[in-house]
Design a protein around this motif. Sequence first.
Motif, PDB file in Angstrom:
ATOM      1  N   ARG A  11      -5.971 -14.011  -4.357  1.00 18.97           N
ATOM      2  CA  ARG A  11      -4.537 -13.046  -3.266  1.00 18.97           C
ATOM      3  C   ARG A  11      -3.739 -12.775  -4.556  1.00 18.97           C
ATOM      4  N   ARG A  12      -2.987 -11.528  -3.943  1.00 12.84           N
ATOM      5  CA  ARG A  12      -1.967 -10.428  -4.578  1.00 12.84           C
ATOM      6  C   ARG A  12      -0.986 -11.100  -4.129  1.00 12.84           C
ATOM      7  N   SER A  13       0.361 -11.088  -4.120  1.00 14.46           N
ATOM      8  CA  SER A  13       1.766 -10.527  -3.657  1.00 14.46           C
ATOM      9  C   SER A  13       1.784  -8.968  -2.965  1.00 14.46           C
ATOM     10  N   ARG A  15       3.114  -5.922  -1.711  1.00 21.59           N
ATOM     11  CA  ARG A  15       4.968  -5.232  -1.570  1.00 21.59           C
ATOM     12  C   ARG A  15       4.743  -4.005  -0.967  1.00 21.59           C
ATOM     13  N   TYR A  78       9.566  -5.764   2.048  1.00 24.77           N
ATOM     14  CA  TYR A  78       9.137  -4.472   1.392  1.00 24.77           C
ATOM     15  C   TYR A  78       8.445  -3.614   3.168  1.00 24.77           C
ATOM     16  N   CYS A 118       4.217 -11.741   0.335  1.00 23.88           N
ATOM     17  CA  CYS A 118       5.382 -11.733  -0.904  1.00 23.88           C
ATOM     18  C   CYS A 118       6.109 -13.336  -0.874  1.00 23.88           C
ATOM     19  N   TRP A 119       5.861 -13.266  -1.656  1.00 22.20           N
ATOM     20  CA  TRP A 119       6.769 -14.891  -1.776  1.00 22.20           C
ATOM     21  C   TRP A 119       8.491 -13.919  -2.351  1.00 22.20           C
ATOM     22  N   ILE A 120       9.400 -14.464  -0.974  1.00 23.18           N
ATOM     23  CA  ILE A 120      10.623 -13.601  -1.304  1.00 23.18           C
ATOM     24  C   ILE A 120      11.291 -15.250  -1.731  1.00 23.18           C
ATOM     25  N   HIS A 121      12.482 -14.704  -2.692  1.00 28.79           N
ATOM     26  CA  HIS A 121      13.118 -15.809  -3.109  1.00 28.79           C
ATOM     27  C   HIS A 121      14.601 -14.972  -2.335  1.00 28.79           C
ATOM     28  N   ARG A 122      15.854 -16.149  -2.701  1.00 22.00           N
ATOM     29  CA  ARG A 122      16.714 -16.378  -2.434  1.00 22.00           C
ATOM     30  C   ARG A 122      17.437 -17.192  -0.955  1.00 22.00           C
TER      31      ARG A 122
HETATM   32  C1  LIG Z   1       9.020 -18.877  -6.893  1.00 23.85           C
HETATM   33  C2  LIG Z   1       8.727 -17.461  -6.516  1.00 23.85           C
HETATM   34  C3  LIG Z   1       9.401 -16.360  -5.859  1.00 23.85           C
HETATM   35  C4  LIG Z   1       9.196 -14.981  -5.848  1.00 23.85           C
HETATM   36  N1  LIG Z   1      10.361 -14.511  -5.504  1.00 23.85           N
HETATM   37  C5  LIG Z   1       9.774 -13.281  -5.639  1.00 23.85           C
HETATM   38  C6  LIG Z   1      11.225 -11.601  -4.761  1.00 23.85           C
HETATM   39  O1  LIG Z   1      11.856 -11.940  -4.594  1.00 23.85           O
HETATM   40  N2  LIG Z   1      10.190 -10.406  -4.590  1.00 23.85           N
HETATM   41  C7  LIG Z   1       9.243 -10.170  -4.828  1.00 23.85           C
HETATM   42  O2  LIG Z   1       8.746  -9.048  -5.038  1.00 23.85           O
HETATM   43  N3  LIG Z   1       8.221 -11.179  -5.423  1.00 23.85           N
HETATM   44  C8  LIG Z   1       8.618 -12.371  -5.723  1.00 23.85           C
HETATM   45  N4  LIG Z   1       7.152 -13.191  -5.925  1.00 23.85           N
HETATM   46  C9  LIG Z   1       6.180 -13.046  -6.374  1.00 23.85           C
HETATM   47  C10 LIG Z   1       5.775 -13.206  -8.018  1.00 23.85           C
HETATM   48  O3  LIG Z   1       6.429 -11.701  -8.491  1.00 23.85           O
HETATM   49  C11 LIG Z   1       4.452 -12.345  -8.415  1.00 23.85           C
HETATM   50  O4  LIG Z   1       4.198 -13.685  -7.575  1.00 23.85           O
HETATM   51  C12 LIG Z   1       3.739 -12.385  -8.978  1.00 23.85           C
HETATM   52  O5  LIG Z   1       4.170 -10.657 -10.377  1.00 23.85           O
HETATM   53  C13 LIG Z   1       2.274 -12.500  -9.391  1.00 23.85           C
HETATM   54  O6  LIG Z   1       1.650 -12.311  -8.937  1.00 23.85           O
HETATM   55  P1  LIG Z   1       0.581 -12.359  -7.913  1.00 23.85           P
HETATM   56  O7  LIG Z   1       1.098 -12.743  -6.701  1.00 23.85           O
HETATM   57  O8  LIG Z   1       0.159 -11.088  -7.679  1.00 23.85           O
HETATM   58  O9  LIG Z   1      -0.408 -12.878  -8.713  1.00 23.85           O
HETATM   59  C14 LIG Z   1       7.762 -14.531  -6.546  1.00 23.85           C
HETATM   60  C15 LIG Z   1       7.074 -15.555  -6.801  1.00 23.85           C
HETATM   61  C16 LIG Z   1       7.187 -16.831  -6.552  1.00 23.85           C
HETATM   62  C17 LIG Z   1       6.473 -17.808  -7.034  1.00 23.85           C
END
Ligand SMILES: Cc1cc2nc3c(=O)[nH]c(=O)nc-3n(C[C@H](O)[C@H](O)[C@H](O)COP(=O)(O)O)c2cc1C
Length: 175
Positions: A11-13, A15, A78, A118-122
């Motif tokens: 699994r990868r984030s 974007r 994204y 992708c987890w997006i914060h805020r």
């Molecule tokens: C609590 C948390 C907040 C995150 N917020 C953002 C975000 O706002 N935007 C974003 O592009 N990625 C966000 N991410 C994704 C991380 O950047 C990403 O998980 C990290 O770079 C590792 O990459 P991977 O998910 O591919 O393993 C967030 C991840 C977590 C766990």
Amino acid sequence: MNDLTNIIKERRSIRKFTSQLPDKSLIDQVIEAGIYAASGRGKQAPVVIAVTNKELRHRIMEENCAIGGWDKGFDPFYGAPVILLVIAPEEIPTSVYDGSLTLGNMMLKAHELGLGTCWIHRAKEEMEGALGDEILNKAGLSGKYIGIGHLALGYPDGEAAPIPPRKDNRVIYID
Ligand SMILES: Cc1cc2nc3c(=O)[nH]c(=O)nc-3n(C[C@H](O)[C@H](O)[C@H](O)COP(=O)(O)O)c2cc1C
């Protein structure tokens, strides 16, 4: 191979998403994985709000962009056609942990189904403002909720990134 270890590792984030809206049955399966997460004292407190409505998605995008301090026009989601917003009641002491686990389960299930997230914060700041009240109202919820996080959800546009190596010294056994 779709065994759990591979799903976790691969699994990868994501974007970059296509505009194709996943079938509701797929979105449902992702959410189901979220609501089956463990929760403090088994309270099952987190709530998942699935936003597919384009107008509301656009407003969440604008709000998130403003909170993040980006120039207008940047999409912090994204281009994903679905936003899964996880919120949890303020009075539950494990809300943030419960909600985070909900998000984690959903990321893994989405990957298993060939979807990207992708987890997006805020979400916290978002839920503290007027848009948060409006979202609660639209969802038919009352009471105080903390925004835990969002998932951008949809079909990945492009190839997944390679698995980043894990940093050293992150596992300690005390025998
Ligand atoms: C609590 C948390 C907040 C995150 N917020 C953002 C975000 O706002 N935007 C974003 O592009 N990625 C966000 N991410 C994704 C991380 O950047 C990403 O998980 C990290 O770079 C590792 O990459 P991977 O998910 O591919 O393993 C967030 C991840 C977590 C766990």
